[in-house]
Structure formats: C-alpha cells, structure tokens
Design an enzyme around this catalytic site. Structure first.
Site, PDB file in Angstrom:
ATOM      1  N   ASP A  97       0.826  -1.210   0.000  1.00  6.98           N
ATOM      2  CA  ASP A  97       0.000   0.000   0.000  1.00  6.98           C
ATOM      3  C   ASP A  97       0.859   1.258   0.000  1.00  6.98           C
ATOM      4  O   ASP A  97       0.614   2.202  -0.760  1.00  6.98           O
ATOM      5  CB  ASP A  97      -0.896   0.014   1.239  1.00  6.98           C
ATOM      6  CG  ASP A  97      -2.161  -0.808   1.076  1.00  6.98           C
ATOM      7  OD1 ASP A  97      -2.844  -0.632   0.062  1.00  6.98           O
ATOM      8  OD2 ASP A  97      -2.462  -1.606   1.963  1.00  6.98           O
ATOM      9  N   LEU A  98       1.860   1.282   0.861  1.00 10.83           N
ATOM     10  CA  LEU A  98       2.661   2.489   1.023  1.00 10.83           C
ATOM     11  C   LEU A  98       3.420   2.834  -0.251  1.00 10.83           C
ATOM     12  O   LEU A  98       3.450   4.000  -0.677  1.00 10.83           O
ATOM     13  CB  LEU A  98       3.636   2.319   2.190  1.00 10.83           C
ATOM     14  CG  LEU A  98       2.981   2.154   3.562  1.00 10.83           C
ATOM     15  CD1 LEU A  98       4.016   1.775   4.611  1.00 10.83           C
ATOM     16  CD2 LEU A  98       2.261   3.434   3.971  1.00 10.83           C
TER      17      LEU A  98
END
Length: 401
Positions: A174-175
């Site tokens: 996600d990051l």
C-alpha cells in the site's frame, strides 16, 4: 484551517481515496502544501476510522486513520446520488488533481471516470490507484496489501530458510503504491505547466511491488533462479545479518572487503584473512553458512552496547534491533523531529509520525490535524462553492451529506 505553504501551494486536490495507499499519496501532497479535500461517505467515512483499537488517547479516532490523514479537509458526500455527483463536478471545476482508489470502472458508473472527466476538464490530473492497474487480466480484482505481497514475490523472499513465507510487518505494498502515485502526480504537474494538459496516472499495486523487488528481482533476471529465503542475511553481501550477542542481538553490516579486513584485524580474527574461503565478498557469500558459524561465537563474546561502541569506532556498519519504544526514544530520531504533536478537533493533542522529506526552503507543513468526519463540509460547500445554509441543510435532509 491555516493557509497552506510549501512547494505545492496553490494546487487543490479532490481526494476520493480511503484506507492506506490513496491516503498516503494525498497526505504527502497535503504536507507539501496542496489543499486536499477528502470526500467521505456520510455517517461511515473512510473505512480506517473503524480500524481500531487502538484509538488515539481520549478521542474517537483510530490510530490508523490519524496516521495518514493530516492536512485534509473532510467533506461527507454520497457520490452515488445525482446531487452528490453534481457537487463533485462543482469541486472539480476548482481542483487541479483527483486521486481515487475505487475498483476499475466503479467511478465511471457515476460519470466520474477518467474518459468522461478528461473531456470536460482537460487540465485535470487524474490518479487512479488500484490493486492491479487499469488494464490486464487481473484489472477487475480487488487489491489488498497481503495479497499483493504474496503475488508480488516479496513473501517468497521473507522469512527463515526452513520456515514459511512471511509478509513484511507493515503494509509496504500500500505504502509504495501511494508514494509512486505521488511521484506520478508531481511529474504530471510539471508536464501540465509546460503544455497545459492533464493526464491519467495509472498505479497498480502489483506493478509498484514488482518495481521495488530491486536487487532480488535483478538477481532472478540475471540467473533465472528464484532467490531463496535467507532470514536476516543479505543475498549479495556477507557478513550482513543479525548476530546474537551476550545480551541480545545486533545487525552487523560488512559492506565490502576493506571493511571485512578492518573487522578481522580489530577483533582478533586476522587468521581469516589468509583463509581462501573468506578472501572476497563473492566467496564469503558462497560460504555464508561458514561465515555465520565462524563469527557467531565472536559476536556472542560482548554485549550489544559494547559491540556498537567498538564497531562504530572502526567505522563498521552496525545497529541494535530496536522495539518501537526504542525507535521513538532514539536520540537521532528525536533530533530529526520524526514525531509531531498537533491539536485535534477533540480538544486533545495527537502525536503523528512526521514527513521524512527535509526541504531547506519549503519544508513539510503541519497546518491541520486529521479531521473528524465531515468537519469541513460547511466550510467547503459554503465558502468554496457558495452554497447557502439552506441548500446545505436540504442536502443533509436528503442524506447527500
């Protein structure tokens, strides 16, 4: 809310994202000075508002939500209804960037897809962050961090050699997708400055995951062989791993042959310098088990603190394996101001992790804390769009806000 400052001051972002990848992207834009208007579902809001415990002390806000939603204005709006879509269009008329992480094709059902909006707003920069991108056989699938870590290969590389595959302890898929999205937006902003034209940025979490396989991905492309799990050892350098000490563990990072020679001479291991099995880094990598077996009793002879003092004196890479309590108490982390306290709408002061980008002229701006749900609805609809109090009240009565 204080006026933005920073290199992106003057840019306005319509944020149709939730959970982590998209909010990571838009928080970075907000930290750098963009005005970010976060659109949330009435009553429910961003999913992560309910990702708790833990809550931030003495508030109703989850730590998860607070971590990636500062410098944003929260507006509640039901975009599934025509009245909500009409408000989105009014906002878009005053926005530079739209960031969304809906499933492929979902926004098109509301007339808010890229192909639809690009004709009406040719200067619009439209960033889509999805699990698998806008094209390809997996495009319709939902994307989740653990799923992407599994499919993207990092789990096959992580864990002990004889153990099961492991995901990374934080949601890196996600990051990275959020950060790559931000990079794409910044490139598109520069392009628009030159040409006046917007464009779509298509970010797939699996794509970005494959991109950051880095040396391990290249190791496979160079050999055609799947790299094995090595625990905390490095695939291309030895010794570069954790070792037990007298009272715990330490990371020892011997990055090249001169450093290995310095280590051996400083700590009574000169005999290894004449052993052909230790002669060069490639040979040590080929004999990594022997290197580990040989150095383990050496490293066990002193405490972690003793080793750090001795190794740093020799300019040899090393470090303790810190808990998060130790991380946030570390004098270097403190000196780098990596925790920021912000006044929250609850009346409490909340701690957030700082932006790591250090800009000498236009540093990140911590002008507003993560908002409570719908905190800025009246401000944005009334002040920015010019809706009257009666019009806003009518929208609330209909469940649009």
């Amino acid at each position: 809310m204080p006026e933005p400052s920073g290199p992106l001051k003057g840019l306005r972002v319509l944020d149709l994202t939730r959970v982590l990848a998209g909010p990571t992207c838009t928080q970075m834009l907000g930290d750098l000075g963009a005005e970010v208007i976060k659109v949330e579902r009435p009553e429910a809001g961003d999913d992560t508002r309910g990702f708790a415990p833990p809550f931030v002390p003495n508030t109703k806000e989850s730590a998860y939500f607070v971590g990636v939603n500062r410098n944003k204005k929260s507006v509640t709006l039901d975009i599934a209804k025509p009245e909500g879509q009409a408000i989105i269009h009014k906002l878009l008329a005053q926005c530079d960037i739209l960031v969304e992480n809906f499933k492929v094709g979902a926004l098109a059902k509301y007339g808010l897809g890229w192909e639809q909006l690009s004709k009406q707003y040719p200067r619009l920069i439209y960033c889509s962050i999805t699990g698998f991108g806008q094209t390809g056989p997996y495009a319709p699938r939902p994307g989740y961090d653990a799923l992407i870590q599994a499919m993207g290969g990092v789990m096959s590389l992580t864990g002990e050699p004889k153990g099961s595959p492991q995901k990374v302890g934080v949601p890196v898929a996600d990051l990275f997708a959020g950060l790559y999205g931000c990079i794409g937006i910044l490139a598109a902003v520069n392009h628009r400055h030159a040409t006046g034209q917007g464009q779509q940025i298509d970010i797939g979490m699996l794509d970005t995951h494959v991109a950051w396989l880095a040396n391990q991905g290249m190791n496979y492309l160079a050999t055609g062989e799947n790299p094995p799990r090595l625990g905390n050892q490095h695939p291309n350098i030895a010794p570069y791993q954790e070792f037990p000490t007298k009272d715990g563990y330490i990371i020892l990072a011997v990055g090249n042959d001169p450093t290995f020679e310095r280590f051996c001479r400083a700590f009574g291991q000169e005999h290894l310098l004449g052993d052909p099995r230790f002669a060069t880094n490639p040979i040590r990598v080929a004999n990594r088990d022997l290197v580990t077996e040989t150095l383990t009793p050496v490293m066990k002879s002193k405490t972690t603190a003793e080793w750090i003092g001795l190794l740093e004196a020799q300019k040899i890479g090393c470090g303790p394996i810190n808990t998060l309590k130790e991380v946030f108490a570390d004098p270097h982390v403190v000196a780098r101001n990596m925790v920021v306290e912000m006044p929250h709408a609850s009346g409490e002061t909340v701690k957030v992790i700082a932006n790591p980008v250090k800009l000498s002229a236009t540093p990140p701006d911590y002008r507003s804390p993560p908002p409570v749900l719908g905190q800025h609805t009246e401000e944005v609809l009334g002040g920015m769009l010019g809706l009257s109090a009666a019009e806003i009240a009518a929208l609330r009565e209909k469940g649009i806000l």
